[in-house]
Design a protein around this motif. Structure first.
Motif, PDB file in Angstrom:
ATOM      1  N   LEU A 223       0.826  -1.203   0.000  1.00  0.00           N
ATOM      2  CA  LEU A 223       0.000   0.000   0.000  1.00  0.00           C
ATOM      3  C   LEU A 223       0.865   1.259   0.000  1.00  0.00           C
ATOM      4  O   LEU A 223       1.901   1.316   0.673  1.00  0.00           O
ATOM      5  CB  LEU A 223      -0.882   0.038   1.249  1.00  0.00           C
ATOM      6  N   LYS A 224       0.436   2.244  -0.725  1.00  0.00           N
ATOM      7  CA  LYS A 224       1.070   3.552  -0.625  1.00  0.00           C
ATOM      8  C   LYS A 224       0.590   4.230   0.653  1.00  0.00           C
ATOM      9  O   LYS A 224      -0.552   4.046   1.077  1.00  0.00           O
ATOM     10  CB  LYS A 224       0.724   4.404  -1.854  1.00  0.00           C
ATOM     11  N   ASP A 225       1.479   5.010   1.260  1.00  0.00           N
ATOM     12  CA  ASP A 225       1.165   5.622   2.550  1.00  0.00           C
ATOM     13  C   ASP A 225       0.297   6.879   2.400  1.00  0.00           C
ATOM     14  O   ASP A 225       0.682   7.992   2.786  1.00  0.00           O
ATOM     15  CB  ASP A 225       2.454   5.978   3.292  1.00  0.00           C
ATOM     16  N   THR A 226      -0.912   6.669   1.829  1.00  0.00           N
ATOM     17  CA  THR A 226      -1.901   7.756   1.798  1.00  0.00           C
ATOM     18  C   THR A 226      -3.245   7.181   2.204  1.00  0.00           C
ATOM     19  O   THR A 226      -3.505   5.977   2.015  1.00  0.00           O
ATOM     20  CB  THR A 226      -2.031   8.391   0.401  1.00  0.00           C
ATOM     21  N   ARG A 227      -4.096   7.996   2.757  1.00  0.00           N
ATOM     22  CA  ARG A 227      -5.421   7.549   3.193  1.00  0.00           C
ATOM     23  C   ARG A 227      -6.239   7.049   1.997  1.00  0.00           C
ATOM     24  O   ARG A 227      -6.897   6.010   2.065  1.00  0.00           O
ATOM     25  CB  ARG A 227      -6.139   8.717   3.888  1.00  0.00           C
ATOM     26  N   THR A 228      -6.171   7.771   0.877  1.00  0.00           N
ATOM     27  CA  THR A 228      -6.962   7.403  -0.305  1.00  0.00           C
ATOM     28  C   THR A 228      -6.497   6.076  -0.884  1.00  0.00           C
ATOM     29  O   THR A 228      -7.321   5.195  -1.186  1.00  0.00           O
ATOM     30  CB  THR A 228      -6.863   8.509  -1.373  1.00  0.00           C
ATOM     31  N   ALA A 229      -5.181   5.905  -1.039  1.00  0.00           N
ATOM     32  CA  ALA A 229      -4.658   4.656  -1.607  1.00  0.00           C
ATOM     33  C   ALA A 229      -4.984   3.473  -0.702  1.00  0.00           C
ATOM     34  O   ALA A 229      -5.324   2.380  -1.174  1.00  0.00           O
ATOM     35  CB  ALA A 229      -3.156   4.769  -1.825  1.00  0.00           C
ATOM     36  N   THR A 230      -4.888   3.683   0.590  1.00  0.00           N
ATOM     37  CA  THR A 230      -5.198   2.609   1.546  1.00  0.00           C
ATOM     38  C   THR A 230      -6.659   2.200   1.431  1.00  0.00           C
ATOM     39  O   THR A 230      -6.983   1.009   1.371  1.00  0.00           O
ATOM     40  CB  THR A 230      -4.873   3.055   2.976  1.00  0.00           C
ATOM     41  N   ARG A 231      -7.539   3.191   1.373  1.00  0.00           N
ATOM     42  CA  ARG A 231      -8.966   2.877   1.271  1.00  0.00           C
ATOM     43  C   ARG A 231      -9.262   2.151  -0.037  1.00  0.00           C
ATOM     44  O   ARG A 231      -9.955   1.116  -0.045  1.00  0.00           O
ATOM     45  CB  ARG A 231      -9.785   4.155   1.343  1.00  0.00           C
ATOM     46  N   GLU A 232      -8.756   2.646  -1.146  1.00  0.00           N
ATOM     47  CA  GLU A 232      -9.053   2.044  -2.448  1.00  0.00           C
ATOM     48  C   GLU A 232      -8.547   0.609  -2.542  1.00  0.00           C
ATOM     49  O   GLU A 232      -9.238  -0.272  -3.058  1.00  0.00           O
ATOM     50  CB  GLU A 232      -8.439   2.900  -3.556  1.00  0.00           C
ATOM     51  N   THR A 233      -7.345   0.379  -2.031  1.00  0.00           N
ATOM     52  CA  THR A 233      -6.787  -0.979  -2.105  1.00  0.00           C
ATOM     53  C   THR A 233      -7.535  -1.935  -1.184  1.00  0.00           C
ATOM     54  O   THR A 233      -7.803  -3.088  -1.553  1.00  0.00           O
ATOM     55  CB  THR A 233      -5.294  -0.966  -1.761  1.00  0.00           C
ATOM     56  N   LEU A 234      -7.885  -1.490   0.011  1.00  0.00           N
ATOM     57  CA  LEU A 234      -8.660  -2.341   0.913  1.00  0.00           C
ATOM     58  C   LEU A 234     -10.021  -2.689   0.309  1.00  0.00           C
ATOM     59  O   LEU A 234     -10.468  -3.846   0.381  1.00  0.00           O
ATOM     60  CB  LEU A 234      -8.849  -1.645   2.260  1.00  0.00           C
ATOM     61  N   GLU A 235     -10.677  -1.723  -0.296  1.00  0.00           N
ATOM     62  CA  GLU A 235     -11.988  -1.991  -0.892  1.00  0.00           C
ATOM     63  C   GLU A 235     -11.867  -2.921  -2.092  1.00  0.00           C
ATOM     64  O   GLU A 235     -12.738  -3.781  -2.303  1.00  0.00           O
ATOM     65  CB  GLU A 235     -12.652  -0.671  -1.276  1.00  0.00           C
ATOM     66  N   ARG A 236     -10.793  -2.785  -2.865  1.00  0.00           N
ATOM     67  CA  ARG A 236     -10.596  -3.695  -3.999  1.00  0.00           C
ATOM     68  C   ARG A 236     -10.288  -5.107  -3.500  1.00  0.00           C
ATOM     69  O   ARG A 236     -10.805  -6.091  -4.030  1.00  0.00           O
ATOM     70  CB  ARG A 236      -9.456  -3.171  -4.871  1.00  0.00           C
ATOM     71  N   ALA A 237      -9.469  -5.197  -2.464  1.00  0.00           N
ATOM     72  CA  ALA A 237      -9.157  -6.505  -1.899  1.00  0.00           C
ATOM     73  C   ALA A 237     -10.402  -7.189  -1.353  1.00  0.00           C
ATOM     74  O   ALA A 237     -10.546  -8.417  -1.426  1.00  0.00           O
ATOM     75  CB  ALA A 237      -8.105  -6.357  -0.804  1.00  0.00           C
ATOM     76  N   ALA A 238     -11.330  -6.400  -0.826  1.00  0.00           N
ATOM     77  CA  ALA A 238     -12.560  -6.961  -0.253  1.00  0.00           C
ATOM     78  C   ALA A 238     -13.414  -7.656  -1.297  1.00  0.00           C
ATOM     79  O   ALA A 238     -14.209  -8.544  -0.964  1.00  0.00           O
ATOM     80  CB  ALA A 238     -13.356  -5.858   0.436  1.00  0.00           C
ATOM     81  N   THR A 239     -13.281  -7.275  -2.568  1.00  0.00           N
ATOM     82  CA  THR A 239     -14.062  -7.924  -3.622  1.00  0.00           C
ATOM     83  C   THR A 239     -13.430  -9.223  -4.093  1.00  0.00           C
ATOM     84  O   THR A 239     -14.067 -10.004  -4.799  1.00  0.00           O
ATOM     85  CB  THR A 239     -14.214  -6.983  -4.829  1.00  0.00           C
ATOM     86  N   GLN A 240     -12.169  -9.469  -3.702  1.00  0.00           N
ATOM     87  CA  GLN A 240     -11.447 -10.643  -4.203  1.00  0.00           C
ATOM     88  C   GLN A 240     -11.181 -11.695  -3.130  1.00  0.00           C
ATOM     89  O   GLN A 240     -10.968 -12.862  -3.460  1.00  0.00           O
ATOM     90  CB  GLN A 240     -10.098 -10.206  -4.799  1.00  0.00           C
ATOM     91  N   ALA A 241     -11.174 -11.287  -1.887  1.00  0.00           N
ATOM     92  CA  ALA A 241     -10.721 -12.184  -0.825  1.00  0.00           C
ATOM     93  C   ALA A 241     -11.805 -12.423   0.221  1.00  0.00           C
ATOM     94  O   ALA A 241     -12.736 -11.638   0.383  1.00  0.00           O
ATOM     95  CB  ALA A 241      -9.478 -11.595  -0.157  1.00  0.00           C
TER      96      ALA A 241
END
Length: 403
Positions: A223-241
């Motif tokens: 993850l990149k150390d930004t609030r937006t990148a963290t949120r986007e990656t977590l939400e994308r991961a939630a659709t796959q895992a």
């Protein structure tokens, strides 16, 4: 969200109550079942072994036919895999390990205790019924439970399933896990380090731990150390895992975005445990997918995964045994300070004056992963306690924590 430290028992009760049990199954060849979890009970369709058989190479006979000093005629030869004829009264049959015992015989004398002569065999041993015979059904009786639903398949379970004739088994589908590392300072091995950079240790520790746990890693990113990148990656991961595991980003720093994103855009139901190492562990969910936020230090990742995340995964897999069983062993070390947190010491069993004792690695810093390579398990120092040499400690071998 309170900053109060949660005792590990309370945390586990909370976590295990939220663990979704996997109901999806798949049928696979027995050869591909190692490390997987059985999704149903399996009974023995027939006795194992299916017939009385010899446990040694030797001679089968009827014990009452033996007369000391008198030779017995050898009337038959029974190789393994053949159906024997009934034993002729007053004789013996040459037999081999695994060969079926002929009707009429009730004992086997190992060949090392037999002298072969022109007139038959002379026995130089005590002869009594039931010697060296493996009885029909001694391993599994027909209709008995061979292995239960929720059993993790090791080498011995594979062998037992083969012994009841199974070529395929029904297994719990693998839990799909996303691994997300946090920190702009992280680089992958094989890349030269720049100023302020370190190699991404935790990704590889987690990859191996999840493989041991029988999970499938479906996403592995930094993850990149930004609030937006963290949120986007977590939400994308939630659709796959089915489960997201992060390392780092759960403490109280300005760059610790994982906990903040869970609080703002998902759910944060647990944060800060009364354990050492691993205090800043977080648990919650995003878009309905559970998230374990493990600390960033390498030894903390190992300890929190083994002691907290692993019981959660076992519960989801429907495992028969959720919690590891510890040994009670005397300590070979001392501690002088106490803590409000329960400490999990990287340790190993060593012989001290011919007695098994638990030795601790000298440096228990949460950043010292080499301590876990030296160790073969974790020793537990209870809250508000010190350790005196010789006092009993609970010790968990790594093999037990990952079984």
């Amino acid at each position: 969200m309170t900053a109060q430290l949660t005792p590990i028992e309370e945390a586990l009760a909370h976590l295990l109550g939220k663990a979704p049990v996997i109901t999806a199954t798949e049928r696979l060849p027995l050869t591909e079942s190692f490390g997987r979890i059985l999704a149903q009970d399996y009974q023995a369709p027939a006795d194992v072994p299916p017939a009385d058989n010899s446990s040694v190479d030797g001679y089968a006979l009827r014990a009452e036919d033996y007369v000391p000093g008198q030779a017995l005629l050898v009337s038959d030869r029974i190789p393994a895999g053949s159906a024997p004829s009934p034993l002729k009264p007053g004789t013996a049959a040459r037999i081999f390990t695994g060969s079926e015992i002929p009707a009429g015989a009730d004992t086997v004398i190992m060949q090392e205790r037999v002298e072969v002569t022109d007139s038959g065999i002379l026995i130089n041993a005590e002869v009594k019924a039931d010697q060296n015979i493996r009885r029909r059904g001694q391993d599994l009786a027909k209709g008995s439970l061979a292995l239960g639903k929720g059993t993790k398949i090791r080498a011995q379970e594979m062998g037992l399933l083969a012994s009841i004739g199974l070529a395929e088994v029904t297994l719990v589908k693998k839990l799909r896990v996303a691994i997300l590392s946090t920190g702009d300072e992280l680089v992958d091995p094989g890349t030269p380090l720049g100023p302020g950079q370190i190699y991404n240790t935790n990704r590889f520790t987690l990859l191996a731990l999840l493989a041991e746990a029988g999970c499938e890693v479906v996403l592995c990113e930094t993850l990149k150390d930004t609030r937006t990148a963290t949120r986007e990656t977590l939400e994308r991961a939630a659709t796959q895992a089915d489960l997201i595991i992060t390392s780092g980003g759960v403490s109280v720093g300005e760059e610790d975005h994982v906990r903040a994103v869970l609080e703002e855009f998902g759910e944060l139901s647990l944060w800060r445990l009364a354990i050492k190492p691993g205090k800043p562990l977080a648990f919650g969910s995003i878009k309905g997918t559970p998230v374990f936020g493990l600390p960033g230090n390498p030894a903390s990742v190992l300890v929190t995964f083994l002691m907290v995340a692993m019981p959660y995964i076992r519960t989801g897999q429907g495992r028969l045994r959720i919690h590891p069983v510890g040994l009670q062993l005397p300590a070979a070390f001392n501690t002088t300070s106490t803590s409000v947190r329960r400490e999990f010491i990287r340790a190993r069993i060593e012989s001290v004056n011919a007695e098994a004792r638990v030795s601790a690695y000298p440096n228990q810093s949460s950043g010292v992963l080499s301590s876990a390579c030296w160790a073969d398990g974790l020793a537990v120092v209870p809250e508000h306690s010190t350790v005196a040499e010789g006092s009993l400690l609970t010790y968990y071998p790594f093999t037990e924590l990952l079984s």
